[in-house]
Design an enzyme around this catalytic site. Structure first.
Site, PDB file in Angstrom:
ATOM      1  N   ASP A  76       0.650  -0.756   0.120  1.00  0.00           N
ATOM      2  CA  ASP A  76      -0.420   0.032  -0.084  1.00  0.00           C
ATOM      3  C   ASP A  76       1.069   1.541  -0.300  1.00  0.00           C
ATOM      4  O   ASP A  76       1.968   1.452   0.423  1.00  0.00           O
ATOM      5  CB  ASP A  76      -1.043  -0.006   1.251  1.00  0.00           C
ATOM      6  N   GLU A 138       0.160  -1.234   5.888  1.00  0.00           N
ATOM      7  CA  GLU A 138       1.030  -1.143   6.363  1.00  0.00           C
ATOM      8  C   GLU A 138       0.738   0.419   6.777  1.00  0.00           C
ATOM      9  O   GLU A 138       1.202   0.541   8.814  1.00  0.00           O
ATOM     10  CB  GLU A 138       2.663  -1.133   6.307  1.00  0.00           C
TER      11      GLU A 138
END
Length: 387
Positions: A76, A138
């Site tokens: 991400d 994350e």
């Protein structure tokens, strides 16, 4: 026939996936899994409870052998909204020796290097397995990694060590601060703004809490250890967002305050939250409840990452030193999944291409020199894993 990508070709593909944390990462996971399958590698998913996101785990080398090196990275990226980019953030752009795009530094280049070198890993048998751990979410607080760690522990032999490929300019990082996100909700009483004495203003209470947080932040700054390796050297508190009120003629009934805490490894974040709650109870709540006995102040944790602590005789650090010739080690103030892997009992370090100063910025970039440095490291790791 399986396609072989250069690092830049792979990075171009990865950057093209819009994996902002608010969106699904399944398209990029589908691509990575299909690519690995072309090379005869089976990948395993750990899917989120909502089903719209997934971690990915794969192994090259002995499948049933304990030990092994985990190469960990998150898929991400942070948003690009309200940032002034000079090129499309989801199109890899090469200008003057720099590669621009969201995720180039943080941290799709590391993943691209690992994936582009899969054919090299397969060219000769590895005696030590190399594991890929690609996670989701994350950036909002390492939400995906705990599920990956738990799933891997159930399915596979225990790895020996973890290298998190966050951007360190290929320097060895052995410690980072903890990172915790909190939301404090102020619930007061609505009233017409012409009669404020009948209400309890939640925004005013929140503003007072902001001052308390700033006061505590200043106290932590003055208490910084003289030998701290971090920059800044102390535990930090940051006010992030504040949201409340409905209209200018209504005393605001609710307000939401979000703030983060980045603690030194030897500082207990629970103690800081307890002190904040105490000061709110003593200094804000009595006045807040003067006209509304039901008024309340509640703080909850939204995300938390444990610190990465320097290890004695760290197998992970020793491997980095062996492969790079480095003697020095460093500490950083940002958080990573390294703290979670370490908490699970795995020796963990951070070492990856790119500069953290570029992370989350408009016109995020990585230099071609850093790409080459990352490639050289992976090639050294492959040679080591064959020995």
């Amino acid at each position: 026939m399986a396609r072989r990508y250069t690092t830049l070709e792979m990075l171009e593909r990865l950057i093209a996936f819009n994996t902002i944390s608010s969106r699904s990462n399944l398209p990029i996971i589908d691509f990575i899994e299909a690519y690995l399958n072309e090379w005869g590698i089976t990948a395993y998913r750990t899917v989120s409870a909502e089903g719209d996101k997934s971690n990915l785990w794969a192994t090259i080398g002995p499948q049933n052998l304990g030990d092994g090196v985990v190469l960990s990275g998150h898929t991400d990226v942070v948003p690009v909204a309200d940032q002034n980019w000079n090129s499309d953030p989801f199109v890899l752009t090469n200008r003057d020796g720099k590669l621009y795009g969201r995720g180039t530094a943080d941290m799709k280049t590391f993943i691209a290097i690992v994936l582009a070198h899969v054919p090299d890993m397969l060219q000769q048998p590895l005696r030590t397995p190399l594991h890929f751990a690609f996670s989701y979410d994350e950036e909002p607080g390492c939400h995906g990694v705990p599920h990956l760690i738990a799933d891997v522990a159930k399915r596979f032999p225990r790895p020996k060590l973890v290298i998190v490929g966050e951007p360190t300019e290929m320097n060895l990082v052995v410690a980072h601060k903890g990172c915790h996100v909190f939301e404090t909700v102020f619930a007061g009483r609505a009233a017409h703004s012409s009669a404020p004495q009948l209400g309890a203003n939640a925004i005013v209470a929140a503003a007072q809490a902001v001052l308390i947080l700033q006061e505590m932040a200043d106290e932590l700054k003055h208490a910084a250890p003289k030998d701290s390796p971090f920059d800044p050297p102390h535990t930090t508190i940051g006010v992030a967002t504040i949201d409340g009120g409905a209209a200018t003629n209504i005393v605001p009934e609710r307000c939401h305050l979000r703030w983060d805490l980045r603690n030194l490894p030897d500082v207990n974040p629970d103690d800081i939250v307890a002190e904040f709650n105490r000061r709110c109870a003593d200094l804000i709540l009595p006045q807040f409840r003067h006209n509304a006995s039901e008024a309340s102040i509640q703080t909850k944790k939204l995300a938390g990452i444990p610190p990465l602590r320097p290890e004695t005789d760290s197998p992970a650090a020793e491997l980095i030193r062996l492969l790079t010739g480095q003697n020095d080690s460093h500490a950083v103030s940002y958080g990573t999944e390294g703290g979670l892997f370490q908490a699970a009992g795995l020796s963990s370090v951070i070492c990856g291409p790119g500069n953290i100063a570029q992370a989350h910025q408009p016109d995020e970039f990585i230099t071609l020199l850093q790409v080459t440095a990352g490639e050289d490291f992976i090639k050294s790791l492959i040679s080591w894993a064959r020995a």
